[in-house]
Design a protein around this motif. Structure first.
Motif, PDB file in Angstrom:
ATOM      1  N   LYS A   2       0.847  -1.186   0.000  1.00 44.13           N
ATOM      2  CA  LYS A   2       0.000   0.000   0.000  1.00 44.13           C
ATOM      3  C   LYS A   2       0.885   1.240   0.000  1.00 44.13           C
ATOM      4  O   LYS A   2       2.072   1.169   0.328  1.00 44.13           O
ATOM      5  N   HIS A   3       0.294   2.377  -0.337  1.00 45.01           N
ATOM      6  CA  HIS A   3       1.051   3.615  -0.424  1.00 45.01           C
ATOM      7  C   HIS A   3       0.249   4.761   0.183  1.00 45.01           C
ATOM      8  O   HIS A   3      -0.956   4.870  -0.032  1.00 45.01           O
ATOM      9  N   LYS A   4       0.942   5.591   0.945  1.00 42.93           N
ATOM     10  CA  LYS A   4       0.365   6.837   1.431  1.00 42.93           C
ATOM     11  C   LYS A   4       1.343   7.935   1.057  1.00 42.93           C
ATOM     12  O   LYS A   4       2.492   7.676   0.690  1.00 42.93           O
ATOM     13  N   GLU A  41      -1.051  13.598   5.933  1.00 43.36           N
ATOM     14  CA  GLU A  41      -0.936  12.279   5.325  1.00 43.36           C
ATOM     15  C   GLU A  41      -2.180  11.986   4.510  1.00 43.36           C
ATOM     16  O   GLU A  41      -3.301  12.140   4.988  1.00 43.36           O
ATOM     17  N   TYR A  43      -4.321   9.216   2.140  1.00 42.60           N
ATOM     18  CA  TYR A  43      -4.601   7.810   1.863  1.00 42.60           C
ATOM     19  C   TYR A  43      -5.610   7.739   0.725  1.00 42.60           C
ATOM     20  O   TYR A  43      -6.439   8.639   0.566  1.00 42.60           O
ATOM     21  N   ARG A  44      -5.534   6.652  -0.024  1.00 47.75           N
ATOM     22  CA  ARG A  44      -6.539   6.389  -1.063  1.00 47.75           C
ATOM     23  C   ARG A  44      -6.736   4.889  -1.104  1.00 47.75           C
ATOM     24  O   ARG A  44      -5.976   4.147  -1.715  1.00 47.75           O
ATOM     25  N   ASP A  45      -7.787   4.436  -0.397  1.00 53.76           N
ATOM     26  CA  ASP A  45      -8.041   3.003  -0.293  1.00 53.76           C
ATOM     27  C   ASP A  45      -9.548   2.767  -0.157  1.00 53.76           C
ATOM     28  O   ASP A  45     -10.344   3.656  -0.472  1.00 53.76           O
ATOM     29  N   ARG A  48     -10.704   5.423   2.837  1.00 56.98           N
ATOM     30  CA  ARG A  48     -10.517   6.874   2.662  1.00 56.98           C
ATOM     31  C   ARG A  48     -10.075   7.187   1.245  1.00 56.98           C
ATOM     32  O   ARG A  48      -9.344   6.415   0.632  1.00 56.98           O
ATOM     33  N   ASP A  50      -8.553  10.616   0.282  1.00 54.20           N
ATOM     34  CA  ASP A  50      -8.166  11.989   0.579  1.00 54.20           C
ATOM     35  C   ASP A  50      -7.878  12.795  -0.676  1.00 54.20           C
ATOM     36  O   ASP A  50      -8.048  14.014  -0.685  1.00 54.20           O
ATOM     37  N   THR A  58      -6.486  15.881   6.384  1.00 54.51           N
ATOM     38  CA  THR A  58      -5.258  15.083   6.293  1.00 54.51           C
ATOM     39  C   THR A  58      -4.188  15.572   7.265  1.00 54.51           C
ATOM     40  O   THR A  58      -3.137  14.944   7.392  1.00 54.51           O
ATOM     41  N   LEU A  93       0.245   8.083  -4.384  1.00 55.45           N
ATOM     42  CA  LEU A  93      -0.814   7.204  -3.882  1.00 55.45           C
ATOM     43  C   LEU A  93      -0.980   5.963  -4.744  1.00 55.45           C
ATOM     44  O   LEU A  93      -1.441   4.930  -4.262  1.00 55.45           O
TER      45      LEU A  93
END
Length: 130
Positions: A2-4, A41, A43-45, A48, A50, A58, A93
């Motif tokens: 995953k990536h933030k 921060e 997130y895109r999952d 969330r 953002d 954020t 992201l």
């Protein structure tokens, strides 16, 4: 994987000579939206997104009242900043290289908003995690 994306305010500038010469309010002063040391921060999952909400809520660290910071719980990020950095946020992201070959680390970028009389400088980092 995953990536933030972490966004950190590393500097603010104010060019009062330019403001006096060009701005409708010649005493505009430094940017009121951000403070050196502010950290955000993104997130895109499945929980969330953002990016879709222009970074609203954020903010994870500030020495100021969070309600007065763009990207805090009440204000999305400034449109001048968002226009300048949103592509780097989106790329990070998605797990992409933010600035390969330009920066020492391909997962980092130094960028600023497009306000020429009071730019705010940000460090953008893609953070990979499980």
């Amino acid at each position: 994987m995953k990536h933030k994306v972490r966004l950190t305010v590393i500097d603010k500038k104010c060019f009062s000579d330019l403001q006096q010469h060009y701005c409708a309010d010649p005493c505009s002063g430094p940017c009121p939206c951000y403070n050196v040391g502010d950290v955000f921060e993104f997130y895109r999952d499945d929980v969330r997104d953002d990016f879709w909400h222009m970074g609203l809520d954020t903010l994870i660290h500030s020495n100021a009242d969070p309600n007065t910071v763009a990207g805090g719980p009440r204000l999305p990020h400034c449109s001048e900043l968002w226009d300048a950095i949103s592509r780097y946020i989106y790329t990070g992201l998605q797990g992409g290289s933010i600035m390969k070959g330009w920066m020492k680390n391909e997962n980092e970028m130094i960028a600023c908003c497009s306000d020429g009389t009071r730019p705010v400088i940000f460090k953008i980092e893609r953070i990979d995690y499980e």
